[in-house]
Design a protein around this motif. Structure first.
Motif, PDB file in Angstrom:
ATOM      1  N   ALA A   9       0.840  -1.015   0.063  1.00  0.00           N
ATOM      2  CA  ALA A   9      -0.153  -0.226  -0.208  1.00  0.00           C
ATOM      3  C   ALA A   9       0.757   1.369  -0.020  1.00  0.00           C
ATOM      4  CB  ALA A   9      -0.860  -0.105   1.478  1.00  0.00           C
ATOM      5  N   GLY A  10       0.405   2.500  -0.528  1.00  0.00           N
ATOM      6  CA  GLY A  10       0.941   3.826  -0.746  1.00  0.00           C
ATOM      7  C   GLY A  10       0.828   5.072  -0.605  1.00  0.00           C
ATOM      8  N   LEU A  11       0.014   5.839  -1.220  1.00  0.00           N
ATOM      9  CA  LEU A  11       0.098   7.376  -1.089  1.00  0.00           C
ATOM     10  C   LEU A  11      -1.328   7.962  -0.775  1.00  0.00           C
ATOM     11  CD1 LEU A  11       2.123   8.780  -4.229  1.00  0.00           C
ATOM     12  CD2 LEU A  11       2.687   8.629  -1.713  1.00  0.00           C
ATOM     13  N   GLY A  12      -1.434   9.065  -0.361  1.00  0.00           N
ATOM     14  CA  GLY A  12      -2.925   9.656  -0.023  1.00  0.00           C
ATOM     15  C   GLY A  12      -3.152  10.906  -0.381  1.00  0.00           C
ATOM     16  N   MET A  13      -4.627  11.409   0.032  1.00  0.00           N
ATOM     17  CA  MET A  13      -5.059  12.670  -0.408  1.00  0.00           C
ATOM     18  C   MET A  13      -5.174  13.615   0.766  1.00  0.00           C
ATOM     19  SD  MET A  13      -8.148  10.824  -2.679  1.00  0.00           S
ATOM     20  CE  MET A  13      -8.798  12.327  -2.778  1.00  0.00           C
ATOM     21  N   GLY A  14      -5.191  14.944   0.705  1.00  0.00           N
ATOM     22  CA  GLY A  14      -5.356  15.975   1.599  1.00  0.00           C
ATOM     23  C   GLY A  14      -6.891  15.696   2.365  1.00  0.00           C
ATOM     24  N   VAL A  15      -7.348  15.841   3.507  1.00  0.00           N
ATOM     25  CA  VAL A  15      -8.643  15.699   3.925  1.00  0.00           C
ATOM     26  C   VAL A  15      -8.876  16.624   4.976  1.00  0.00           C
ATOM     27  CG1 VAL A  15      -8.318  13.015   4.013  1.00  0.00           C
ATOM     28  CG2 VAL A  15      -7.517  14.480   6.103  1.00  0.00           C
ATOM     29  N   PRO A  16     -10.119  16.964   5.167  1.00  0.00           N
ATOM     30  CA  PRO A  16     -10.450  18.076   6.020  1.00  0.00           C
ATOM     31  C   PRO A  16     -10.110  17.805   7.448  1.00  0.00           C
ATOM     32  CG  PRO A  16     -12.431  17.108   5.244  1.00  0.00           C
ATOM     33  CD  PRO A  16     -11.208  16.410   4.508  1.00  0.00           C
ATOM     34  N   VAL A  17     -10.015  19.197   8.350  1.00  0.00           N
ATOM     35  CA  VAL A  17      -9.996  18.572   9.581  1.00  0.00           C
ATOM     36  C   VAL A  17     -11.015  18.837  10.517  1.00  0.00           C
ATOM     37  CG1 VAL A  17      -8.819  19.408  11.779  1.00  0.00           C
ATOM     38  CG2 VAL A  17      -7.609  19.473   9.452  1.00  0.00           C
ATOM     39  N   LEU A  18     -11.361  17.666  11.472  1.00  0.00           N
ATOM     40  CA  LEU A  18     -12.739  17.821  12.371  1.00  0.00           C
ATOM     41  C   LEU A  18     -12.162  17.966  13.657  1.00  0.00           C
ATOM     42  CD1 LEU A  18     -14.725  15.400  10.875  1.00  0.00           C
ATOM     43  CD2 LEU A  18     -14.647  17.656  10.291  1.00  0.00           C
ATOM     44  N   ALA A  19     -12.818  18.050  14.781  1.00  0.00           N
ATOM     45  CA  ALA A  19     -12.544  18.115  15.874  1.00  0.00           C
ATOM     46  C   ALA A  19     -13.259  16.842  16.797  1.00  0.00           C
ATOM     47  CB  ALA A  19     -12.645  19.503  16.920  1.00  0.00           C
ATOM     48  N   GLN A  20     -12.438  16.430  17.518  1.00  0.00           N
ATOM     49  CA  GLN A  20     -12.599  15.181  18.474  1.00  0.00           C
ATOM     50  C   GLN A  20     -12.533  15.748  19.914  1.00  0.00           C
ATOM     51  OE1 GLN A  20     -10.471  11.697  18.411  1.00  0.00           O
ATOM     52  NE2 GLN A  20     -12.178  10.293  19.369  1.00  0.00           N
ATOM     53  N   THR A  21     -14.003  15.584  20.445  1.00  0.00           N
ATOM     54  CA  THR A  21     -13.753  16.077  22.076  1.00  0.00           C
ATOM     55  C   THR A  21     -13.573  15.005  22.926  1.00  0.00           C
ATOM     56  OG1 THR A  21     -16.249  15.894  22.431  1.00  0.00           O
ATOM     57  CG2 THR A  21     -15.362  18.007  21.337  1.00  0.00           C
ATOM     58  N   ASP A  37     -16.480  12.283  22.530  1.00  0.00           N
ATOM     59  CA  ASP A  37     -17.352  12.569  21.620  1.00  0.00           C
ATOM     60  C   ASP A  37     -18.783  12.624  22.104  1.00  0.00           C
ATOM     61  OD1 ASP A  37     -15.414  13.526  19.609  1.00  0.00           O
ATOM     62  OD2 ASP A  37     -15.637  11.682  18.530  1.00  0.00           O
ATOM     63  N   GLY A  38     -18.857  12.851  23.403  1.00  0.00           N
ATOM     64  CA  GLY A  38     -20.259  12.883  23.976  1.00  0.00           C
ATOM     65  C   GLY A  38     -20.818  11.481  24.266  1.00  0.00           C
ATOM     66  N   GLY A  39     -20.029  10.375  24.078  1.00  0.00           N
ATOM     67  CA  GLY A  39     -20.494   8.949  24.178  1.00  0.00           C
ATOM     68  C   GLY A  39     -20.609   8.687  25.864  1.00  0.00           C
ATOM     69  N   SER A  40     -20.939   7.485  26.076  1.00  0.00           N
ATOM     70  CA  SER A  40     -20.920   6.787  27.600  1.00  0.00           C
ATOM     71  C   SER A  40     -19.491   6.818  27.989  1.00  0.00           C
ATOM     72  CB  SER A  40     -21.298   5.483  27.391  1.00  0.00           C
ATOM     73  OG  SER A  40     -22.615   5.367  27.118  1.00  0.00           O
ATOM     74  N   PRO A  41     -19.552   6.986  29.351  1.00  0.00           N
ATOM     75  CA  PRO A  41     -18.331   7.072  30.112  1.00  0.00           C
ATOM     76  C   PRO A  41     -17.478   5.952  30.061  1.00  0.00           C
ATOM     77  CG  PRO A  41     -19.911   8.163  31.258  1.00  0.00           C
ATOM     78  CD  PRO A  41     -20.510   7.724  30.339  1.00  0.00           C
ATOM     79  N   ARG A  42     -16.186   5.811  29.793  1.00  0.00           N
ATOM     80  CA  ARG A  42     -15.244   4.485  29.941  1.00  0.00           C
ATOM     81  C   ARG A  42     -14.101   4.589  30.647  1.00  0.00           C
ATOM     82  NH1 ARG A  42     -15.894   1.458  25.005  1.00  0.00           N
ATOM     83  NH2 ARG A  42     -14.270   0.193  26.117  1.00  0.00           N
ATOM     84  N   PRO A  80     -14.413  19.426  28.525  1.00  0.00           N
ATOM     85  CA  PRO A  80     -13.864  18.802  27.592  1.00  0.00           C
ATOM     86  C   PRO A  80     -12.956  19.540  26.575  1.00  0.00           C
ATOM     87  CG  PRO A  80     -16.025  19.470  27.033  1.00  0.00           C
ATOM     88  CD  PRO A  80     -16.008  19.696  28.512  1.00  0.00           C
ATOM     89  N   VAL A  81     -11.953  19.116  26.015  1.00  0.00           N
ATOM     90  CA  VAL A  81     -11.049  19.467  25.205  1.00  0.00           C
ATOM     91  C   VAL A  81     -11.077  18.977  23.725  1.00  0.00           C
ATOM     92  CG1 VAL A  81      -9.362  19.769  27.181  1.00  0.00           C
ATOM     93  CG2 VAL A  81      -9.124  17.776  25.719  1.00  0.00           C
ATOM     94  N   ALA A  82     -10.736  19.853  23.040  1.00  0.00           N
ATOM     95  CA  ALA A  82     -10.764  19.385  21.495  1.00  0.00           C
ATOM     96  C   ALA A  82      -9.466  19.123  20.741  1.00  0.00           C
ATOM     97  CB  ALA A  82     -11.779  20.227  20.633  1.00  0.00           C
ATOM     98  N   ALA A  83      -9.548  17.996  20.192  1.00  0.00           N
ATOM     99  CA  ALA A  83      -8.149  17.896  19.274  1.00  0.00           C
ATOM    100  C   ALA A  83      -8.390  17.646  17.887  1.00  0.00           C
ATOM    101  CB  ALA A  83      -7.568  16.641  20.037  1.00  0.00           C
TER     102      ALA A  83
END
Length: 210
Positions: A9-21, A37-42, A80-83
């Motif tokens: 396997a090899g190369l890729g494309m640019g992608v938009p950036v989202l935020a994960q909390t 991302d607002g899911g159940s506590p683990r 929460p913090v976002a990355a």
């Protein structure tokens, strides 16, 4: 040892950036209680992952986590913090090398590896040394017998939290760890079956099914 027919396997494309909390909502016995991302506590121990978030350390009133390569410190009650995380590409384009194989850098549970696409492998396959290098506790997995060209060997079946190739991340990917000498991590059908594959003139295109 020839485990299966290989292509890679090899190369890729640019992608938009989202935020994960990620939010730290509790601490107990060296474990962090995370909401991703607002899911159940683990509850997650240091070295383990949930939803693509890997806990690096837990101490006092805080935890240090890795989110897609971003190191963040979470404090209890701090909210929460976002990355930033890369959105999945609509397709991955892989280019053959001079030998007609496809290899690509990627990540397993946030740790760097080198993949070789193997359409003949039922599941993603690692050697024991590769598993040890990325901190994968494969011996906690189920023992299984695997048939190879040189006879049967005993491996361990495991579940990978996240497998990333060229910016596309798939979660909860089945894998097997073998006592074999493998120069690459074999990217088998437990990952590839999530894509529609098309090979044309030295290119392999992977388009996500979902």
């Amino acid at each position: 040892m020839r485990l299966a027919a290989l292509i890679a396997a090899g190369l890729g494309m640019g992608v938009p950036v989202l935020a994960q909390t990620v939010d730290l909502v509790g601490l107990s016995a060296g474990r962090a209680l995370l909401v991703v991302d607002g899911g159940s506590p683990r509850f997650v121990s240091a070295g383990d992952s949930v939803g693509g978030v890997r806990v690096l350390s837990v101490a006092g009133d805080h935890a240090v986590v890795d989110v897609q390569g971003e190191r963040r410190t979470l404090r209890l009650g701090g909210g929460p913090v976002a990355a930033p995380v890369a959105a999945p590409t609509r397709r991955i384009t892989l280019m053959a090398d001079g030998g007609g194989h496809f290899t690509s850098p990627g990540r397993i549970n946030g740790q760097p590896v080198q993949f070789l696409v193997d359409t003949g492998a039922t599941v993603l396959t690692l050697s024991e040394s590769q598993a040890a290098r990325i901190g994968l506790n494969h011996r906690a997995g189920q023992r299984i017998r695997v048939r190879t060209a040189n006879g049967e060997i005993t491996g361990h079946q495991v579940q990978l939290t996240a497998v990333e190739v060229d910016g596309h991340t798939s979660y909860n990917v089945a894998a097997v760890v073998l006592p074999a000498d493998l120069p690459y991590v074999l990217l088998g059908n437990s990952f590839l079956s999530r894509f529609r594959l098309q090979r044309d003139e030295g290119h392999l295109t992977l388009e996500p099914k979902y």
